[in-house]
Write a protein that holds these residues in place. Structure first.
Motif, mmCIF file in Angstrom:
data_model
loop_
_atom_site.group_PDB
_atom_site.id
_atom_site.type_symbol
_atom_site.label_atom_id
_atom_site.label_comp_id
_atom_site.label_asym_id
_atom_site.label_seq_id
_atom_site.Cartn_x
_atom_site.Cartn_y
_atom_site.Cartn_z
ATOM 1 N N SER A 114 0.828 -1.203 0.000
ATOM 2 C CA SER A 114 0.000 0.000 0.000
ATOM 3 C C SER A 114 0.866 1.258 0.000
ATOM 4 C CB SER A 114 -0.888 -0.029 1.244
ATOM 5 O OG SER A 114 -1.628 1.145 1.336
ATOM 6 N N SER A 115 0.420 2.270 -0.712
ATOM 7 C CA SER A 115 1.125 3.549 -0.784
ATOM 8 C C SER A 115 0.689 4.447 0.364
ATOM 9 C CB SER A 115 0.801 4.237 -2.112
ATOM 10 O OG SER A 115 1.206 5.578 -2.088
ATOM 11 N N SER A 116 1.594 5.301 0.817
ATOM 12 C CA SER A 116 1.225 6.277 1.847
ATOM 13 C C SER A 116 0.284 7.330 1.274
ATOM 14 C CB SER A 116 2.476 6.930 2.440
ATOM 15 O OG SER A 116 3.205 7.592 1.424
ATOM 16 N N TYR A 117 0.118 7.340 -0.048
ATOM 17 C CA TYR A 117 -0.808 8.255 -0.707
ATOM 18 C C TYR A 117 -2.125 7.571 -1.062
ATOM 19 C CZ TYR A 117 3.475 10.907 -1.080
ATOM 20 O OH TYR A 117 4.635 11.563 -0.789
ATOM 21 N N ASP A 118 -2.348 6.393 -0.475
ATOM 22 C CA ASP A 118 -3.591 5.671 -0.693
ATOM 23 C C ASP A 118 -4.750 6.522 -0.159
ATOM 24 O OD1 ASP A 118 -5.837 3.780 -0.073
ATOM 25 O OD2 ASP A 118 -4.394 2.342 -0.895
ATOM 26 N N PRO A 119 -5.836 6.625 -0.909
ATOM 27 C CA PRO A 119 -6.961 7.457 -0.494
ATOM 28 C C PRO A 119 -7.547 7.106 0.881
ATOM 29 C CG PRO A 119 -7.219 6.830 -2.769
ATOM 30 C CD PRO A 119 -6.039 6.073 -2.242
ATOM 31 N N ARG A 120 -7.380 5.874 1.319
ATOM 32 C CA ARG A 120 -7.952 5.525 2.629
ATOM 33 C C ARG A 120 -7.263 6.260 3.771
ATOM 34 N NH1 ARG A 120 -5.936 -0.692 3.203
ATOM 35 N NH2 ARG A 120 -3.965 -0.281 2.173
ATOM 36 N N TYR A 121 -6.087 6.822 3.537
ATOM 37 C CA TYR A 121 -5.374 7.581 4.560
ATOM 38 C C TYR A 121 -5.680 9.075 4.504
ATOM 39 C CZ TYR A 121 -2.639 3.285 4.699
ATOM 40 O OH TYR A 121 -2.247 1.979 4.780
ATOM 41 N N ALA A 122 -6.468 9.489 3.533
ATOM 42 C CA ALA A 122 -6.742 10.909 3.320
ATOM 43 C C ALA A 122 -8.041 11.326 4.003
ATOM 44 C CB ALA A 122 -6.836 11.201 1.827
ATOM 45 N N PRO A 123 -8.076 12.538 4.508
ATOM 46 C CA PRO A 123 -9.347 13.046 5.037
ATOM 47 C C PRO A 123 -10.309 13.318 3.883
ATOM 48 C CG PRO A 123 -7.677 14.771 5.084
ATOM 49 C CD PRO A 123 -6.993 13.505 4.631
ATOM 50 N N ALA A 124 -11.562 12.938 4.052
ATOM 51 C CA ALA A 124 -12.554 13.153 2.989
ATOM 52 C C ALA A 124 -12.983 14.605 2.925
ATOM 53 C CB ALA A 124 -13.769 12.256 3.207
ATOM 54 N N GLY A 125 -12.984 15.280 4.056
ATOM 55 C CA GLY A 125 -13.412 16.673 4.085
ATOM 56 C C GLY A 125 -14.910 16.793 3.940
ATOM 57 N N ASP A 126 -15.359 17.981 3.644
ATOM 58 C CA ASP A 126 -16.785 18.258 3.484
ATOM 59 C C ASP A 126 -17.136 18.149 2.002
ATOM 60 O OD1 ASP A 126 -19.387 19.124 3.549
ATOM 61 O OD2 ASP A 126 -18.992 20.801 4.920
ATOM 62 N N VAL A 127 -17.383 16.929 1.579
ATOM 63 C CA VAL A 127 -17.669 16.654 0.174
ATOM 64 C C VAL A 127 -18.979 17.316 -0.239
ATOM 65 C CG1 VAL A 127 -18.058 14.838 -1.549
ATOM 66 C CG2 VAL A 127 -16.369 14.502 0.268
#
Length: 178
Positions: free
Chosen positions: A2-15
């Motif tokens: 897995s990459s450290s840039y995998d989307p599961r590690y990112a905050p979704a924010g106020d979509v």
């Protein structure tokens, strides 16, 4: 691996808020109102201010999530036709941004293209961008334009002016049900 840039590690924010901004821009363009008037900008500033200290960050993260979701949809759509999403989306995006020098400074275009390429290859655009430091004020309009242009590209491909908005709304609804 897995990459450290995998989307599961990112905050979704106020979509939802980010989608509201993009949808209002799309509707304005489709209605022939291309300029953002001072009233609309004031309302947007008030909206961001009312969402608290983290509101702007959440809106920014939400815009990055939209970019990721739009590029994921576009990648799948282009792959269904044996085409590469990067080849068909990025040159169009860059060319369009270059025609908007009042709102998009030329030096921000490579960042926006890089973010779209990251999203198109399955990486989180906000985590990819974070490696280069904090967002700058000069990058806010280009970020919004990037999300807008991707949504408009989807709408053009499908022949449906509301498709991109519905795509995200349906994804948010199904996520809430899960």
């Amino acid at each position: 691996m897995s990459s450290s840039y995998d989307p599961r590690y990112a905050p979704a924010g106020d979509v939802g808020a980010a989608l509201m901004v993009i949808d209002s821009r799309l509707k304005a363009i489709y209605d022939g109102t291309t300029e953002t008037g001072p009233e609309q900008r004031l309302l947007m500033d008030q909206f961001i201010a009312s969402s608290g200290p983290g509101g702007a960050r959440d809106l920014l993260d939400g815009a990055c999530t939209l970019i990721y979701m739009f590029m994921t949809w576009l990648r799948k759509a282009y792959e269904d036709h044996d085409k590469d999403v990067i080849e068909y989306v990025v040159p169009n995006l860059v060319a369009t941004m270059r025609t908007m020098p009042r709102s998009i400074r030329p030096e921000t275009i490579p960042t926006m293209a890089g973010m779209v390429i990251a999203a198109g290859t399955g990486l989180s655009p906000n985590l990819w961008r974070k490696q280069y430091g904090d967002w700058t004020k000069e990058e806010m309009n280009p970020l919004e334009a990037t999300a807008f242009l991707l949504a408009e590209h989807i709408n053009r491909l499908t022949g449906d002016r509301d498709y991109a908005t519905r795509l995200i709304t349906n994804a948010l609804s199904s996520a809430e049900q899960d």
